[in-house]
Design a protein around this motif. Sequence first.
Motif, short mmCIF file in Angstrom:
data_model
loop_
_atom_site.label_atom_id
_atom_site.label_comp_id
_atom_site.label_asym_id
_atom_site.label_seq_id
_atom_site.Cartn_x
_atom_site.Cartn_y
_atom_site.Cartn_z
N LEU A 194 -3.66 -8.47 -1.04
CA LEU A 194 -3.00 -7.67 -2.07
C LEU A 194 -3.98 -7.21 -3.14
CD1 LEU A 194 0.37 -9.62 -2.38
CD2 LEU A 194 0.01 -7.34 -1.40
N PHE A 195 -4.96 -8.04 -3.47
CA PHE A 195 -6.00 -7.61 -4.41
C PHE A 195 -6.78 -6.43 -3.82
CE2 PHE A 195 -6.77 -11.68 -7.15
CZ PHE A 195 -5.52 -11.51 -7.73
N ALA A 196 -7.07 -6.51 -2.51
CA ALA A 196 -7.79 -5.42 -1.84
C ALA A 196 -6.98 -4.12 -1.86
CB ALA A 196 -8.12 -5.82 -0.40
N ARG B 230 0.83 -1.20 0.00
CA ARG B 230 0.00 0.00 0.00
C ARG B 230 0.87 1.26 0.00
NH1 ARG B 230 -2.30 0.18 5.06
NH2 ARG B 230 -3.64 -1.54 4.48
N ASN B 231 1.91 1.26 0.79
CA ASN B 231 2.76 2.44 0.92
C ASN B 231 3.65 2.68 -0.28
OD1 ASN B 231 1.69 3.01 3.43
ND2 ASN B 231 3.23 1.79 4.51
N GLY C 157 -5.16 -3.27 -4.36
CA GLY C 157 -5.06 -2.81 -5.74
C GLY C 157 -4.10 -3.56 -6.64
N MET C 158 -3.55 -4.66 -6.15
CA MET C 158 -2.64 -5.43 -7.01
C MET C 158 -3.46 -6.11 -8.12
SD MET C 158 0.04 -8.50 -6.09
CE MET C 158 1.47 -7.48 -5.71
N SER C 159 -2.91 -6.08 -9.32
CA SER C 159 -3.59 -6.71 -10.45
C SER C 159 -3.35 -8.21 -10.43
CB SER C 159 -3.08 -6.12 -11.76
OG SER C 159 -1.74 -6.53 -11.99
N PRO C 160 -4.26 -8.98 -11.05
CA PRO C 160 -4.04 -10.44 -11.13
C PRO C 160 -2.72 -10.80 -11.83
CG PRO C 160 -6.31 -9.92 -11.65
CD PRO C 160 -5.58 -8.60 -11.55
N SER C 161 -2.34 -10.06 -12.86
CA SER C 161 -1.07 -10.37 -13.54
C SER C 161 0.13 -10.10 -12.64
CB SER C 161 -0.95 -9.59 -14.85
OG SER C 161 -0.91 -8.20 -14.61
N ASP C 162 0.07 -9.05 -11.82
CA ASP C 162 1.16 -8.79 -10.87
C ASP C 162 1.20 -9.87 -9.81
OD1 ASP C 162 2.14 -6.57 -12.14
OD2 ASP C 162 1.24 -5.12 -10.74
N TYR C 163 0.02 -10.35 -9.37
CA TYR C 163 -0.01 -11.41 -8.38
C TYR C 163 0.60 -12.69 -8.94
CZ TYR C 163 -1.49 -14.80 -4.97
OH TYR C 163 -1.48 -15.81 -4.04
N LEU C 164 0.27 -13.01 -10.19
CA LEU C 164 0.85 -14.18 -10.84
C LEU C 164 2.37 -14.04 -10.92
CD1 LEU C 164 0.47 -16.88 -12.26
CD2 LEU C 164 0.09 -15.62 -14.39
N SER C 165 2.84 -12.85 -11.25
CA SER C 165 4.29 -12.60 -11.29
C SER C 165 4.90 -12.77 -9.91
CB SER C 165 4.58 -11.18 -11.80
OG SER C 165 4.16 -11.04 -13.13
N LEU C 166 4.19 -12.34 -8.88
CA LEU C 166 4.67 -12.49 -7.51
C LEU C 166 4.80 -13.96 -7.15
CD1 LEU C 166 5.39 -11.31 -4.71
CD2 LEU C 166 2.94 -11.33 -4.20
N VAL C 167 3.80 -14.77 -7.49
CA VAL C 167 3.85 -16.21 -7.20
C VAL C 167 5.03 -16.85 -7.93
CG1 VAL C 167 2.62 -18.40 -7.48
CG2 VAL C 167 1.41 -16.39 -6.63
N LYS C 168 5.25 -16.47 -9.18
CA LYS C 168 6.38 -17.00 -9.94
C LYS C 168 7.70 -16.60 -9.28
CE LYS C 168 4.12 -17.24 -14.44
NZ LYS C 168 4.05 -16.69 -15.80
N GLU C 169 7.77 -15.37 -8.82
CA GLU C 169 8.99 -14.89 -8.15
C GLU C 169 9.21 -15.63 -6.83
OE1 GLU C 169 12.40 -13.17 -8.48
OE2 GLU C 169 10.87 -12.67 -9.97
N LEU C 170 8.14 -15.90 -6.10
CA LEU C 170 8.25 -16.68 -4.86
C LEU C 170 8.76 -18.09 -5.17
CD1 LEU C 170 5.03 -15.56 -2.98
CD2 LEU C 170 7.38 -15.17 -2.23
#
Length: 109
Positions: free
Chosen positions: A44-46, A9-10, A48-61
């Motif tokens: 993270l969706f709440a 958020r910050n 404002g993270m986009s689904p594509s950014d979340y998918l990228s985050l999971v891949k990075e994890l």
Amino acid sequence: MRLIKDEYRNDHTISIKRLAQIIRRMLPDIKELKFLLPQLKDGLFAEGMSPSDYLSLVKELNKELDSDGLIQVLIEASEQIGLTFNELLEGIKESPEESCQAYRAGCRN
């Protein structure tokens, strides 16, 4: 969970790679990370993270987890042959071809 959401958020400009590193440091236990992943997604969706950014985050994890696993394997291998982790890495760096040949020869025996 709140700390991760606050971090995002910050600073919406935070890179996905950096966010994954922060999450891994805050949740080093893989079981705990898997358990909290749905809550993390919702949070993270709440924020404002986009689904594509979340998918990228999971891949990075996943990359982070793969790296952790590789490091653990190398540490165990170095201990088995009586070297420190750094000595093993230096040996591989100095002569990668010879290290690979030695590994292949060991597999044949």
